[in-house]
Design a protein around this motif. Structure first.
Motif, PDB file in Angstrom:
ATOM      1  N   GLY A   1       0.823  -1.205   0.000  1.00 12.16           N
ATOM      2  CA  GLY A   1       0.000   0.000   0.000  1.00 12.16           C
ATOM      3  C   GLY A   1       0.857   1.254   0.000  1.00 12.16           C
ATOM      4  O   GLY A   1       0.581   2.218  -0.726  1.00 12.16           O
ATOM      5  N   LYS A   2       1.918   1.248   0.813  1.00  4.86           N
ATOM      6  CA  LYS A   2       2.819   2.400   0.865  1.00  4.86           C
ATOM      7  C   LYS A   2       3.602   2.529  -0.445  1.00  4.86           C
ATOM      8  O   LYS A   2       3.786   3.638  -0.963  1.00  4.86           O
ATOM      9  CB  LYS A   2       3.776   2.249   2.048  1.00  4.86           C
ATOM     10  N   TRP A   3       4.063   1.401  -0.962  1.00  7.95           N
ATOM     11  CA  TRP A   3       4.823   1.445  -2.208  1.00  7.95           C
ATOM     12  C   TRP A   3       3.969   1.985  -3.346  1.00  7.95           C
ATOM     13  O   TRP A   3       4.427   2.820  -4.140  1.00  7.95           O
ATOM     14  CB  TRP A   3       5.327   0.039  -2.577  1.00  7.95           C
ATOM     15  N   HIS A   4       2.721   1.543  -3.439  1.00  5.94           N
ATOM     16  CA  HIS A   4       1.860   1.956  -4.544  1.00  5.94           C
ATOM     17  C   HIS A   4       1.577   3.454  -4.495  1.00  5.94           C
ATOM     18  O   HIS A   4       1.536   4.119  -5.544  1.00  5.94           O
ATOM     19  CB  HIS A   4       0.548   1.162  -4.520  1.00  5.94           C
ATOM     20  N   SER A   5       1.386   3.999  -3.313  1.00  4.86           N
ATOM     21  CA  SER A   5       1.152   5.444  -3.185  1.00  4.86           C
ATOM     22  C   SER A   5       2.353   6.224  -3.703  1.00  4.86           C
ATOM     23  O   SER A   5       2.206   7.212  -4.432  1.00  4.86           O
ATOM     24  CB  SER A   5       0.878   5.811  -1.730  1.00  4.86           C
ATOM     25  N   ALA A   6       3.552   5.769  -3.333  1.00  5.03           N
ATOM     26  CA  ALA A   6       4.769   6.433  -3.810  1.00  5.03           C
ATOM     27  C   ALA A   6       4.928   6.259  -5.318  1.00  5.03           C
ATOM     28  O   ALA A   6       5.400   7.170  -6.017  1.00  5.03           O
ATOM     29  CB  ALA A   6       5.984   5.868  -3.073  1.00  5.03           C
ATOM     30  N   PHE A   7       4.519   5.110  -5.829  1.00  9.48           N
ATOM     31  CA  PHE A   7       4.584   4.827  -7.271  1.00  9.48           C
ATOM     32  C   PHE A   7       3.731   5.831  -8.048  1.00  9.48           C
ATOM     33  O   PHE A   7       4.163   6.393  -9.062  1.00  9.48           O
ATOM     34  CB  PHE A   7       4.120   3.391  -7.503  1.00  9.48           C
ATOM     35  N   LEU A   8       2.508   6.066  -7.584  1.00 14.41           N
ATOM     36  CA  LEU A   8       1.641   7.037  -8.248  1.00 14.41           C
ATOM     37  C   LEU A   8       2.254   8.428  -8.214  1.00 14.41           C
ATOM     38  O   LEU A   8       2.203   9.168  -9.210  1.00 14.41           O
ATOM     39  CB  LEU A   8       0.258   7.051  -7.587  1.00 14.41           C
ATOM     40  N   ASP A   9       2.829   8.802  -7.079  1.00 16.49           N
ATOM     41  CA  ASP A   9       3.455  10.122  -6.969  1.00 16.49           C
ATOM     42  C   ASP A   9       4.604  10.274  -7.975  1.00 16.49           C
ATOM     43  O   ASP A   9       4.771  11.326  -8.588  1.00 16.49           O
ATOM     44  CB  ASP A   9       3.969  10.355  -5.550  1.00 16.49           C
ATOM     45  N   ARG A  10       5.400   9.231  -8.125  1.00 16.32           N
ATOM     46  CA  ARG A  10       6.531   9.296  -9.069  1.00 16.32           C
ATOM     47  C   ARG A  10       6.062   9.485 -10.505  1.00 16.32           C
ATOM     48  O   ARG A  10       6.750  10.086 -11.328  1.00 16.32           O
ATOM     49  CB  ARG A  10       7.390   8.033  -8.963  1.00 16.32           C
ATOM     50  N   LEU A  11       4.865   8.966 -10.792  1.00 18.33           N
ATOM     51  CA  LEU A  11       4.323   9.099 -12.150  1.00 18.33           C
ATOM     52  C   LEU A  11       3.575  10.413 -12.342  1.00 18.33           C
ATOM     53  O   LEU A  11       3.060  10.677 -13.430  1.00 18.33           O
ATOM     54  CB  LEU A  11       3.373   7.929 -12.447  1.00 18.33           C
ATOM     55  N   GLY A  12       3.502  11.225 -11.294  1.00 22.72           N
ATOM     56  CA  GLY A  12       2.770  12.484 -11.387  1.00 22.72           C
ATOM     57  C   GLY A  12       1.276  12.340 -11.172  1.00 22.72           C
ATOM     58  O   GLY A  12       0.525  13.298 -11.354  1.00 22.72           O
ATOM     59  N   LEU A  13       0.827  11.142 -10.778  1.00 23.86           N
ATOM     60  CA  LEU A  13      -0.598  10.914 -10.499  1.00 23.86           C
ATOM     61  C   LEU A  13      -0.840  11.200  -9.016  1.00 23.86           C
ATOM     62  O   LEU A  13      -1.061  10.298  -8.212  1.00 23.86           O
ATOM     63  CB  LEU A  13      -0.983   9.475 -10.847  1.00 23.86           C
ATOM     64  N   ASP A  14      -0.780  12.490  -8.661  1.00 24.54           N
ATOM     65  CA  ASP A  14      -0.810  12.870  -7.252  1.00 24.54           C
ATOM     66  C   ASP A  14      -2.173  13.360  -6.786  1.00 24.54           C
ATOM     67  O   ASP A  14      -2.281  14.019  -5.752  1.00 24.54           O
ATOM     68  CB  ASP A  14       0.262  13.925  -6.966  1.00 24.54           C
ATOM     69  N   ASP A  15      -3.212  13.061  -7.535  1.00 20.26           N
ATOM     70  CA  ASP A  15      -4.573  13.362  -7.077  1.00 20.26           C
ATOM     71  C   ASP A  15      -4.860  12.488  -5.855  1.00 20.26           C
ATOM     72  O   ASP A  15      -4.768  11.258  -5.918  1.00 20.26           O
ATOM     73  CB  ASP A  15      -5.571  13.052  -8.193  1.00 20.26           C
ATOM     74  N   GLU A  16      -5.192  13.099  -4.728  1.00 21.29           N
ATOM     75  CA  GLU A  16      -5.397  12.345  -3.486  1.00 21.29           C
ATOM     76  C   GLU A  16      -6.537  11.340  -3.578  1.00 21.29           C
ATOM     77  O   GLU A  16      -6.649  10.446  -2.747  1.00 21.29           O
ATOM     78  CB  GLU A  16      -5.657  13.311  -2.325  1.00 21.29           C
ATOM     79  N   ARG A  17      -7.387  11.484  -4.578  1.00 17.06           N
ATOM     80  CA  ARG A  17      -8.511  10.557  -4.720  1.00 17.06           C
ATOM     81  C   ARG A  17      -8.103   9.239  -5.364  1.00 17.06           C
ATOM     82  O   ARG A  17      -8.881   8.285  -5.392  1.00 17.06           O
ATOM     83  CB  ARG A  17      -9.625  11.207  -5.551  1.00 17.06           C
ATOM     84  N   LEU A  18      -6.886   9.186  -5.893  1.00 15.10           N
ATOM     85  CA  LEU A  18      -6.403   7.973  -6.542  1.00 15.10           C
ATOM     86  C   LEU A  18      -5.627   7.114  -5.551  1.00 15.10           C
ATOM     87  O   LEU A  18      -4.830   7.620  -4.765  1.00 15.10           O
ATOM     88  CB  LEU A  18      -5.502   8.328  -7.724  1.00 15.10           C
ATOM     89  N   CYS A  19      -5.868   5.822  -5.588  1.00 17.39           N
ATOM     90  CA  CYS A  19      -5.191   4.861  -4.712  1.00 17.39           C
ATOM     91  C   CYS A  19      -5.351   3.491  -5.342  1.00 17.39           C
ATOM     92  O   CYS A  19      -5.880   3.363  -6.458  1.00 17.39           O
ATOM     93  CB  CYS A  19      -5.802   4.899  -3.309  1.00 17.39           C
ATOM     94  N   PHE A  20      -4.925   2.456  -4.642  1.00 10.64           N
ATOM     95  CA  PHE A  20      -5.085   1.117  -5.219  1.00 10.64           C
ATOM     96  C   PHE A  20      -6.564   0.795  -5.407  1.00 10.64           C
ATOM     97  O   PHE A  20      -6.958   0.144  -6.382  1.00 10.64           O
ATOM     98  CB  PHE A  20      -4.428   0.056  -4.328  1.00 10.64           C
ATOM     99  N   HIS A  21      -7.409   1.257  -4.479  1.00 16.20           N
ATOM    100  CA  HIS A  21      -8.843   0.967  -4.569  1.00 16.20           C
ATOM    101  C   HIS A  21      -9.455   1.534  -5.848  1.00 16.20           C
ATOM    102  O   HIS A  21     -10.516   1.087  -6.280  1.00 16.20           O
ATOM    103  CB  HIS A  21      -9.562   1.544  -3.349  1.00 16.20           C
ATOM    104  N   SER A  22      -8.778   2.506  -6.466  1.00 17.42           N
ATOM    105  CA  SER A  22      -9.307   3.097  -7.701  1.00 17.42           C
ATOM    106  C   SER A  22      -9.367   2.083  -8.835  1.00 17.42           C
ATOM    107  O   SER A  22     -10.188   2.204  -9.749  1.00 17.42           O
ATOM    108  CB  SER A  22      -8.448   4.293  -8.106  1.00 17.42           C
ATOM    109  N   TYR A  23      -8.467   1.062  -8.822  1.00 19.81           N
ATOM    110  CA  TYR A  23      -8.574  -0.003  -9.832  1.00 19.81           C
ATOM    111  C   TYR A  23      -9.906  -0.734  -9.681  1.00 19.81           C
ATOM    112  O   TYR A  23     -10.531  -1.124 -10.662  1.00 19.81           O
ATOM    113  CB  TYR A  23      -7.440  -1.013  -9.674  1.00 19.81           C
ATOM    114  N   ARG A  24     -10.318  -0.927  -8.445  1.00 17.75           N
ATOM    115  CA  ARG A  24     -11.591  -1.611  -8.171  1.00 17.75           C
ATOM    116  C   ARG A  24     -12.764  -0.779  -8.717  1.00 17.75           C
ATOM    117  O   ARG A  24     -13.705  -1.334  -9.287  1.00 17.75           O
ATOM    118  CB  ARG A  24     -11.700  -1.833  -6.666  1.00 17.75           C
ATOM    119  N   PHE A  25     -12.683   0.543  -8.543  1.00 17.81           N
ATOM    120  CA  PHE A  25     -13.724   1.401  -9.116  1.00 17.81           C
ATOM    121  C   PHE A  25     -13.715   1.300 -10.641  1.00 17.81           C
ATOM    122  O   PHE A  25     -14.766   1.240 -11.284  1.00 17.81           O
ATOM    123  CB  PHE A  25     -13.494   2.857  -8.696  1.00 17.81           C
ATOM    124  N   SER A  26     -12.520   1.302 -11.224  1.00 16.40           N
ATOM    125  CA  SER A  26     -12.409   1.193 -12.682  1.00 16.40           C
ATOM    126  C   SER A  26     -12.979  -0.133 -13.170  1.00 16.40           C
ATOM    127  O   SER A  26     -13.673  -0.197 -14.195  1.00 16.40           O
ATOM    128  CB  SER A  26     -10.940   1.315 -13.120  1.00 16.40           C
TER     129      SER A  26
END
Length: 567
Positions: A468-493
């Motif tokens: 969970g911590k790694w994935h949050s940092a992964f999104l930040d590195r890609l510039g996907l820093d919208d706080e509404r995005l997280c691993f659970h967002s794949y489930r929404f998708s």
């Protein structure tokens, strides 16, 4: 301590100069406006209570319109200053003094609900003593005793007529001291106690008088419980917690009880009132700017403890004071703060990252799941812990179709609810990317879990902790820093795309573990895993699922891996 203007404690940030200058704390990044502001160093912790590694707020305002951004900037700035003021006041109250340990039993301050217990214990003592000494009196001594009691009763009745409670003041103090209770002088509860004690004293004198004249008056069989031994919410919690294996669940409910008692003290359960405490607690949580679902969850947790206590006979109540509380007046989480699904451009950003194009791999516990997590999230929709705890036997073939079993059949596996048990057919994209071959290799290597490098040696015994911590940092590195995005967002998708591809709501619920929550009829004695949605319908739905706007061809094997064709 109250800080009228917390901004005075914050270091100033330089504003942009020139025609493109923006107001303080407003930033433009990739066409979207953001709110950014630092926390005072004195706080040390951010508003959510977690350590603030960045020591700042960096929040998307979810708009490219400057006029809209300015409006939201003002709202966010106001919320920030309110949070800072509350946090600073807590720090200033006495930062070096640790929180006092909770006393055993109910609050030490006298409450109306304590009084019957004190009075009944006093009655028991007086009648027990009378039983022991009455039989030892001679005839002459009994006559003197009767005369004494008659005079005593007359004197006390005269005092009652003038509401003069001085004859029982010392007695009341002794009883309160013995029961470890405090009654504020001149308080209404102290007056109530004196009144009831004086009336009980007269009643007991009349009972002793009747006994001396030969009329029986029964002594209670046993000493009534102490007033501070009356059940509290903490007592109900401790009894309830013994049947809960989930440390996280226990900690969450303990937090609810601690917060409630910090407001109202450790009052007896029978003293909890729907209007004063139920609605009062709701209004307090609303004043803390918590959103509707959060407030509903906290009050619902306390209601659960009360229902448990009532069902187990620990307390006797006419109704649960935390039931029938309305939350409509509390705002829902604003749309621009709610979790959301990934859009196609964001998914392309993820799968065009070096991990999927140049063979980069994560280090540490996330070395395996980092690659497969987004793919499985898109095409199977598991929660993050459901994904990370998968065992190799959970990847199984059913009537020729491969499926992922989301289960808690192993002691180290956990589901959000029993109804979350389900079978999710494996999408052909996952097969083409080599997921089945990866699982087979894990099995041949002797690993019991699909992502064997993940550990659950943390407080809550969760395999997903590191990922969970790694994935949050992964999104930040890609510039996907919208706080509404997280691993659970794949489930929404996943759920959203199923609907786009024609799946019904019922099928979407079955694939995401919500189907049994909708009141599905069936034989009550059947286990959850026997009440499954028809598997062929799920296979058909997964077969139609696609993300045409996201190209994953570069992840496909040009030829089936060795052993995959025959599987």
């Amino acid at each position: 301590m109250f800080i009228e203007n917390p901004q005075l404690l914050l270091p100033p940030e330089p504003a942009k100069q020139g025609a493109d200058a923006l107001p303080l704390y407003l930033f433009l990044r990739d066409g979207t406006y953001y709110f950014k502001r630092k926390y005072p160093a004195a706080i040390g912790r951010n508003a959510s209570g977690r350590l603030a590694e960045a020591k700042q707020v960096w929040k998307s305002l979810s708009t490219d319109d400057l006029s809209v951004a300015l409006k939201r900037l003002g709202q966010e700035n106001q919320r920030f200053e309110q949070r800072v003021a509350r946090a600073l006041s807590k720090v200033a109250d006495n930062p070096k003094v640790p929180k006092a340990a909770r006393d055993e039993g109910t609050t030490k301050y006298l409450m109306p609900e304590h009084i019957p217990y004190i009075i009944s214990r006093y009655e028991y003592g007086i009648l027990q003593t009378d039983d022991e000494h009455r039989k030892e009196l001679t005839k002459e001594e009994r006559a003197e005793h009767i005369e004494y009691l008659e005079d005593w009763i007359e004197t006390y009745r005269e005092c009652c007529a003038f509401e003069d409670f001085s004859p029982v003041e010392d007695l009341a103090g002794d009883l309160l001291s013995f029961e470890r209770l405090i009654a504020p002088p001149e308080s209404e509860v102290k007056r109530q106690f004196l009144w009831e004690l004086m009336n009980k004293d007269i009643e007991l004198a009349e009972a002793q008088l009747a006994r001396a004249r030969g009329k029986m008056h029964k002594t209670p069989a046993r000493l009534p419980p102490a007033p501070r031994d009356m059940p509290t919410l903490m007592d109900l919690y401790e009894a309830w917690a013994k049947g809960q294996s989930e440390v996280r669940t226990r900690d969450t409910y303990l937090g609810f009880v601690d917060e409630f008692e910090s407001l109202y003290r450790a009052i007896p359960v029978v003293a909890i009132d729907h209007d004063e405490h139920g609605l009062g607690y709701r209004d307090y949580l609303a004043s803390c700017e918590l959103m509707r679902e959060t407030v509903r969850n906290r009050i619902g947790g306390l209601a659960t403890l009360l229902r448990y206590g009532m069902s187990e006979g620990l307390v006797s109540l006419d109704r649960n004071p935390f039931d029938n509380i309305k939350f409509d007046m509390i705002p829902e989480t604003p749309a621009h703060e709610q979790r959301r699904s990934y859009d196609y451009a964001e998914l392309r950003t993820i799968f065009e990252s070096p991990m999927y194009t140049r063979g980069e791999r994560a280090e540490g516990q996330s070395s395996e799941v980092a690659y497969w997590g987004p793919l499985l999230g898109m095409f199977a929709g598991p929660r993050i812990e459901e994904l990370c705890q998968l065992r190799v036997e959970d990847i199984q073939r059913i009537n020729g179709e491969w499926a992922i079993r989301i289960a808690d059949l192993d002691p180290q596996q956990h589901l959000k609810a029993s109804g979350s048990y389900r079978l999710v057919p494996i999408h052909q994209e996952l097969v083409a990317c080599g997921f089945l071959d990866f699982v087979e290799n894990q099995k041949r290597a002797g690993h019991q879990r699909v992502f064997h490098s993940l550990k659950n040696d943390n407080k809550y015994k969760r395999f997903s902790n590191a990922y969970g911590k790694w994935h949050s940092a992964f999104l930040d590195r890609l510039g996907l820093d919208d706080e509404r995005l997280c691993f659970h967002s794949y489930r929404f998708s996943f759920k959203q795309q199923l609907g786009i591809c024609g799946a019904t709501d019922e099928v979407k619920d079955a694939l995401t573990g919500h189907w049994l929550e909708k009141g599905v009829s069936g034989k009550g004695y059947m286990r959850v895993r026997d009440k499954q949605y028809p598997f062929p319908i799920l296979v058909e739905a997964i077969g139609k699922l696609r993300y045409d706007e996201v190209d994953l061809q570069h992840l496909h094997f040009s030829q089936p891996p060795v052993g995959q064709a025959e599987r």
